[in-house]
Write an enzyme that holds these catalytic residues in place. Sequence first.
Site, PDB file in Angstrom:
ATOM      1  CG  ASN A 176      19.142  18.559   5.865  1.00  0.00           C
ATOM      2  OD1 ASN A 176      18.407  19.154   6.660  1.00  0.00           O
ATOM      3  ND2 ASN A 176      20.455  18.509   5.998  1.00  0.00           N
ATOM      4  NE  ARG A 231      19.896  17.240  10.262  1.00  0.00           N
ATOM      5  CZ  ARG A 231      20.828  18.168  10.300  1.00  0.00           C
ATOM      6  NH1 ARG A 231      21.241  18.738   9.185  1.00  0.00           N
ATOM      7  NH2 ARG A 231      21.347  18.518  11.450  1.00  0.00           N
ATOM      8  CG  HIS A 236      24.659  19.101  14.977  1.00  0.00           C
ATOM      9  ND1 HIS A 236      25.199  20.143  15.677  1.00  0.00           N
ATOM     10  CD2 HIS A 236      24.070  19.654  13.891  1.00  0.00           C
ATOM     11  CE1 HIS A 236      24.946  21.277  15.067  1.00  0.00           C
ATOM     12  NE2 HIS A 236      24.256  21.025  13.972  1.00  0.00           N
ATOM     13  CG  ASN A 280      25.282  28.517   8.814  1.00  0.00           C
ATOM     14  OD1 ASN A 280      26.064  29.464   8.936  1.00  0.00           O
ATOM     15  ND2 ASN A 280      24.884  28.065   7.636  1.00  0.00           N
ATOM     16  NE  ARG A 299      20.785  27.745  15.696  1.00  0.00           N
ATOM     17  CZ  ARG A 299      20.923  26.486  15.276  1.00  0.00           C
ATOM     18  NH1 ARG A 299      20.948  25.501  16.146  1.00  0.00           N
ATOM     19  NH2 ARG A 299      21.025  26.215  13.988  1.00  0.00           N
ATOM     20  NE  ARG A 340      32.491  30.726   3.139  1.00  0.00           N
ATOM     21  CZ  ARG A 340      31.663  30.033   2.378  1.00  0.00           C
ATOM     22  NH1 ARG A 340      32.097  29.471   1.284  1.00  0.00           N
ATOM     23  NH2 ARG A 340      30.396  29.910   2.697  1.00  0.00           N
ATOM     24  CB  ILE A 359      33.309  26.368  10.825  1.00  0.00           C
ATOM     25  CG1 ILE A 359      32.284  27.456  10.467  1.00  0.00           C
ATOM     26  CG2 ILE A 359      34.504  26.968  11.536  1.00  0.00           C
ATOM     27  CD1 ILE A 359      31.641  28.139  11.678  1.00  0.00           C
ATOM     28  N   GLY A 360      34.413  23.491  10.539  1.00  0.00           N
ATOM     29  CA  GLY A 360      35.361  22.460  10.974  1.00  0.00           C
ATOM     30  C   GLY A 360      36.141  21.850   9.820  1.00  0.00           C
ATOM     31  CD  GLU A 361      33.018  19.148   6.311  1.00  0.00           C
ATOM     32  OE1 GLU A 361      32.982  19.376   5.089  1.00  0.00           O
ATOM     33  OE2 GLU A 361      32.021  18.759   6.960  1.00  0.00           O
ATOM     34  CG  ASN A 362      35.510  24.093   4.184  1.00  0.00           C
ATOM     35  OD1 ASN A 362      36.106  23.422   3.355  1.00  0.00           O
ATOM     36  ND2 ASN A 362      34.195  24.010   4.362  1.00  0.00           N
ATOM     37  CD  GLU A 414      24.488  16.494   9.032  1.00  0.00           C
ATOM     38  OE1 GLU A 414      25.000  16.881   7.960  1.00  0.00           O
ATOM     39  OE2 GLU A 414      24.262  17.249   9.996  1.00  0.00           O
TER      40      GLU A 414
HETATM   41  P1  ADP Z   1      24.906  24.392   7.939  1.00  0.00           P
HETATM   42  O1  ADP Z   1      25.045  24.221   9.421  1.00  0.00           O
HETATM   43  O2  ADP Z   1      23.895  25.414   7.544  1.00  0.00           O
HETATM   44  O3  ADP Z   1      24.829  23.082   7.163  1.00  0.00           O
HETATM   45  P2  ADP Z   1      27.620  24.502   6.951  1.00  0.00           P
HETATM   46  O4  ADP Z   1      28.008  23.223   7.608  1.00  0.00           O
HETATM   47  O5  ADP Z   1      27.611  24.562   5.479  1.00  0.00           O
HETATM   48  O6  ADP Z   1      26.272  25.082   7.500  1.00  0.00           O
HETATM   49  O7  ADP Z   1      28.650  25.619   7.497  1.00  0.00           O
HETATM   50  C1  ADP Z   1      28.533  26.943   7.155  1.00  0.00           C
HETATM   51  C2  ADP Z   1      29.694  27.699   7.793  1.00  0.00           C
HETATM   52  O8  ADP Z   1      30.929  27.179   7.266  1.00  0.00           O
HETATM   53  C3  ADP Z   1      29.689  29.188   7.522  1.00  0.00           C
HETATM   54  O9  ADP Z   1      30.031  29.920   8.675  1.00  0.00           O
HETATM   55  C4  ADP Z   1      30.799  29.326   6.496  1.00  0.00           C
HETATM   56  O10 ADP Z   1      31.403  30.591   6.502  1.00  0.00           O
HETATM   57  C5  ADP Z   1      31.759  28.259   6.966  1.00  0.00           C
HETATM   58  N1  ADP Z   1      32.746  27.969   5.912  1.00  0.00           N
HETATM   59  C6  ADP Z   1      32.533  27.380   4.729  1.00  0.00           C
HETATM   60  N2  ADP Z   1      33.684  27.359   4.003  1.00  0.00           N
HETATM   61  C7  ADP Z   1      34.632  27.953   4.758  1.00  0.00           C
HETATM   62  C8  ADP Z   1      36.023  28.253   4.589  1.00  0.00           C
HETATM   63  N3  ADP Z   1      36.664  27.927   3.470  1.00  0.00           N
HETATM   64  N4  ADP Z   1      36.663  28.867   5.595  1.00  0.00           N
HETATM   65  C9  ADP Z   1      36.027  29.200   6.740  1.00  0.00           C
HETATM   66  N5  ADP Z   1      34.726  28.951   6.966  1.00  0.00           N
HETATM   67  C10 ADP Z   1      34.024  28.336   6.001  1.00  0.00           C
END
Ligand code: ADP
Length: 397
Positions: free
Chosen positions: A11, A93, A181, A211, A241, A285, A329-332, A382
């Site tokens: 990827n 990918r 996506h 991101n 973006r 974060r 972001i969605g997961e964390n 993915e």
């Molecule tokens: P990409 O699209 O590059 O694969 P990711 O899916 O890894 O990116 O997502 C990155 C985003 O997730 C960043 O904005 C990061 O700050 C956010 N993120 C990661 N961990 C946390 C957390 N614990 N709390 C809030 N945001 C988080």
Amino acid sequence: MQPNESIVVINAGSSSIKFSLYSGAALELTFRGKIENLYSGVTHFAAEDAQENSIGDRRWPDAPLDHAAAMAYLLEFADSHLDGHTVVAVGHRIVHGGVHYSGPQRLDAGVLAKLEQLIPLAPLHLPHNLAPVRAMMALTPDLPQVGCFDTAFHVGQPAEAQSFALPERITAQGVRRYGFHGLSYEYIAASLPQADAALAQARVVAAHLGNGASMCAIDAGRSVASTMGFTAVDGLPMGTRCGALDPGVVLYLIEELGMSVAAVQKMLYQESGLLGVSGIASDMRTLEQSSDPRARAAIDLMVYRIGRELGSLTAALGGLDALVFSGGIGENSASLRAAVCADAAWLGVQLDGVANAASGHGLRRISSASSRVAVWVVPANEELMIAQHTKDLLEPA
Ligand code: ADP
């Protein structure tokens, strides 16, 4: 696939390559990692095994690597860590498949040439996706390579979901909504029914928030609408973006503010979104930890836009049974999920505050037992989807 056979998944982005190795018929993760800071700074290679133990760490302080050199190092690393396994294929990918590639595709020089013609549709992603393909073709010409496209999952959307209201002669040239996506959404659509069989037939809105960020309406496992359109800059505000924008703004920037096309492109892709609004950072974060009101404003705008798109995608589905969060972001970010769900109370979304706040890694339900809409967190994967497609293409049922 034999137990000792493996598939490499690549990827690749503009400055990094994420890689993983899956082995055997069950596609067990063997190792994975990332090469960062290609082209500038100190290139860094890090790999870990399936138990997250480090199995490789190297830096290049003298000169950064390019995609080709990084792929050569990755092959060398894989060779010495295969532990009796043989790599039988590489899955890549690839952001855009245009109108021709609606499913996984064996890559050869001819396909590569056709994909290169799509670069204007995804100028910031596609060249970087294709660079490792080219490098691998030169390094290991006999190793099958398979392209998996982020647009493919959306190919079956109804015609009106794919159309802009532009003159037909422009539409005929491929100027239409594609959606991206797709590999993430395909994984979500495949995973949900394993958690709850009833979700196989459900009307689901999935939000991949990383991101890059987008949302997708999934009806009984099929994409029917998405927030990203012709390019991956449409829809939600993202890290850098801008998301959906009145096209008149672009004309104004060029005609009235005298900006060049290149400057507008840079602004819309790299200087907008969370970074542009906050003036602080693109990283969620960092923004969540900041007390600066501009950080709050950027997060609030993202939450607001997610809510608006949720309404629109629910309309496309004719109702909503489940809402899914995925991506970094969605997961964390429990607080972002809570804000989105509070705004979506009118749709029957009711969060279980404890489940939402609990730290967890796997697929999990976070809505209350009485919520009319089930809310789930599905960690993005993915890579596994790419490994599966690559395997299926090599050994058709
Ligand atoms: P990409 O699209 O590059 O694969 P990711 O899916 O890894 O990116 O997502 C990155 C985003 O997730 C960043 O904005 C990061 O700050 C956010 N993120 C990661 N961990 C946390 C957390 N614990 N709390 C809030 N945001 C988080």
